[in-house]
Scaffold this active site. Structure first.
Site, PDB file in Angstrom:
ATOM      1  N   GLY A   1    -113.020  -0.354  49.909  1.00 44.17           N
ATOM      2  CA  GLY A   1    -113.051  -0.722  48.497  1.00 44.17           C
ATOM      3  C   GLY A   1    -114.279  -1.554  48.201  1.00 44.17           C
ATOM      4  O   GLY A   1    -115.276  -1.506  48.923  1.00 44.17           O
ATOM      5  N   ARG A   2    -114.203  -2.376  47.153  1.00 43.93           N
ATOM      6  CA  ARG A   2    -115.354  -3.200  46.788  1.00 43.93           C
ATOM      7  C   ARG A   2    -115.313  -4.595  47.387  1.00 43.93           C
ATOM      8  O   ARG A   2    -116.311  -5.316  47.377  1.00 43.93           O
ATOM      9  CB  ARG A   2    -115.503  -3.264  45.268  1.00 43.93           C
TER      10      ARG A   2
ATOM     11  N   GLU B   1    -118.079  -5.951  49.859  1.00 43.15           N
ATOM     12  CA  GLU B   1    -119.406  -6.326  49.353  1.00 43.15           C
ATOM     13  C   GLU B   1    -119.567  -7.842  49.346  1.00 43.15           C
ATOM     14  O   GLU B   1    -120.636  -8.362  49.682  1.00 43.15           O
ATOM     15  CB  GLU B   1    -119.600  -5.781  47.934  1.00 43.15           C
TER      16      GLU B   1
ATOM     17  N   CYS C   1    -113.905   3.013  55.535  1.00 38.09           N
ATOM     18  CA  CYS C   1    -114.634   3.199  54.278  1.00 38.09           C
ATOM     19  C   CYS C   1    -115.779   2.186  54.129  1.00 38.09           C
ATOM     20  O   CYS C   1    -116.713   2.187  54.914  1.00 38.09           O
ATOM     21  CB  CYS C   1    -113.654   3.120  53.110  1.00 38.09           C
ATOM     22  N   HIS C   2    -115.698   1.293  53.138  1.00 42.93           N
ATOM     23  CA  HIS C   2    -116.732   0.276  52.930  1.00 42.93           C
ATOM     24  C   HIS C   2    -116.520  -0.962  53.811  1.00 42.93           C
ATOM     25  O   HIS C   2    -117.351  -1.876  53.794  1.00 42.93           O
ATOM     26  CB  HIS C   2    -116.765  -0.160  51.465  1.00 42.93           C
TER      27      HIS C   2
ATOM     28  N   TYR D   1    -117.664   5.425  54.976  1.00 43.09           N
ATOM     29  CA  TYR D   1    -117.922   6.200  53.759  1.00 43.09           C
ATOM     30  C   TYR D   1    -119.422   6.502  53.742  1.00 43.09           C
ATOM     31  O   TYR D   1    -120.235   5.624  54.064  1.00 43.09           O
ATOM     32  CB  TYR D   1    -117.501   5.401  52.525  1.00 43.09           C
TER      33      TYR D   1
END
Length: 387
Positions: free
Chosen positions: A282-283, A286, A312-313, A332
């Site tokens: 997800g985000r 970050e 993923c992320h 990802y």
């Protein structure tokens, strides 16, 4: 002996109540056919996210698009299945009027094969006349119809409550998935071993919903002690999640997800007391990748050679922690640059559900790969499900 079960789907079934059992059971080695009347394999069912709200009933928002892998109208022999799972949501309102669906449910009931139904799914059981004289629970608003159908209503003390009466397993909401799915595994003749493990999840706002919820509840189902923590938050706080989906655009779409409840306080955790670490995508990664305490936590697990599973992320955090040098790794595709610049040997995620294990490290590309992702982590932890 290999088991195969049927997941009865419909538009606006509850998002988690469809995907968590679908992917968890596959991770445990059970084949799952997800089918919907009037749709074929490859089609999608839209899902709904139901959550408690400040209003007098739950709220609803759009969930993921759920891809079917079987064609309901082509199933000519329900005897090939060992069990049936019925998610809740709004789909049962119209599925309970479908003659083919009711005939299907009656066949499972008559054969004595396990039926696991949750939340509003029990509308279908009532319409199929399969709850008469049976102890049963459900989302509380179904109490009148279940009593009218002859069920022995069991008032749920919590939204996680589950009831077993013979071959019928009923649950109130997705909050009870761990017990609900475990009962179903046991009804299928499954035995879980090696699950006395402690697993830590690093969470953050706008982590991908499936990528935290599915592995979290799958590991709880197995009997693991699982904690979810987030920097600057404590036990009982929540993280908002994001629904990342593939809807025909050049990149994934994002919709609001659930509020995921944390189970432990970040500042109070003792990393040495855990056997494995899971990093959702997800985000959230970050900004979590900028937190030195998070990076130190990741380094502890990697240097201790404890299993680390990142999807993923999430690999943005691994890259920032400088723990990928010389390791084979996927993620990802948009995170490839982070992985390569961190010194990893890039493994192309083709197809997108690809997952890989390199020593103590499991990496996955995206939530469609959860069955592999979870099963590979189980292998590192020494957890087995046998039938």
């Amino acid at each position: 002996m290999a088991k195969r079960v049927l997941l009865l789907c419909g538009d606006y079934m509850e998002d988690s109540e469809a995907m968590v059992p679908f992917q968890a059971l596959q991770a445990y080695g059970v084949a799952v056919d997800a089918a919907c009347p009037g749709k074929k394999a490859g089609d999608v069912c839209r899902t709904s996210i139901h959550e408690a709200s400040c209003h007098q009933t739950y709220s609803e928002s759009r969930g993921h698009n759920f891809s079917l892998n079987a064609t309901f109208d082509d199933i000519d022999d329900f005897d090939k299945y060992d069990g049936l799972v019925i998610p809740g949501g709004r789909a049962p309102e119209y599925l309970s009027r479908n003659v083919s669906v009711l005939d299907c449910v009656r066949k499972f009931s008559t054969s004595g094969k396990p039926i696991a139904s949750i939340c509003h799914g029990q509308l279908i059981l009532a319409a199929a006349d399969t709850v008469k004289g049976r102890k049963c629970t459900a989302y509380p608003s179904l109490r009148p119809v279940l009593i009218a159908a002859g069920a022995q209503w069991v008032e749920p003390e919590t939204r996680a409550a589950c009831v077993v009466d013979g071959s019928i397993i009923t649950g109130v909401t997705y909050k009870g998935h761990p017990e609900f799915i475990r009962y179903f595994i046991e009804a299928l003749g499954g035995k879980i071993t090696g699950s006395d493990k402690r697993v830590l999840f690093i969470c953050g706002d706008y982590m991908e919903d499936y990528e935290v919820t599915v592995p979290f509840q799958s590991l709880q189902t197995l009997g693991c002690h699982v904690d979810a923590v987030c920097p600057k938050k404590k036990a009982g706080d929540s993280c908002v999640t994001a629904v990342h989906d593939f809807e025909g655009d050049q990149t994934y779409s994002e919709k609001p997800g659930y509020h995921f409840t944390l189970t432990a306080s970040y500042e109070a955790i003792d990393a040495s007391s855990y056997d494995a670490l899971v990093i959702p995508g997800g985000r959230a990664p970050e900004y979590l990748a900028l937190d030195e305490t998070v990076l130190a936590l990741v380094k502890h697990f990697m240097e201790s050679r404890k299993p680390v599973a990142s999807i993923c992320h999430g690999q943005q955090i691994l890259a920032a922690a400088d723990v990928l040098k010389g390791r084979e790794c996927t993620s990802y595709p948009a995170v490839k640059l982070h992985v390569v610049l961190a010194g990893a040997e890039w493994l192309e995620p083709d197809p997108i559900d690809s997952c890989y294990t390199d020593g103590n490290l499991v990496t996955g590309a995206a939530w469609p790969g959860h069955p592999q992702f979870i099963s590979q982590l189980m292998a590192l932890l020494g957890i087995h499900v046998s039938f």
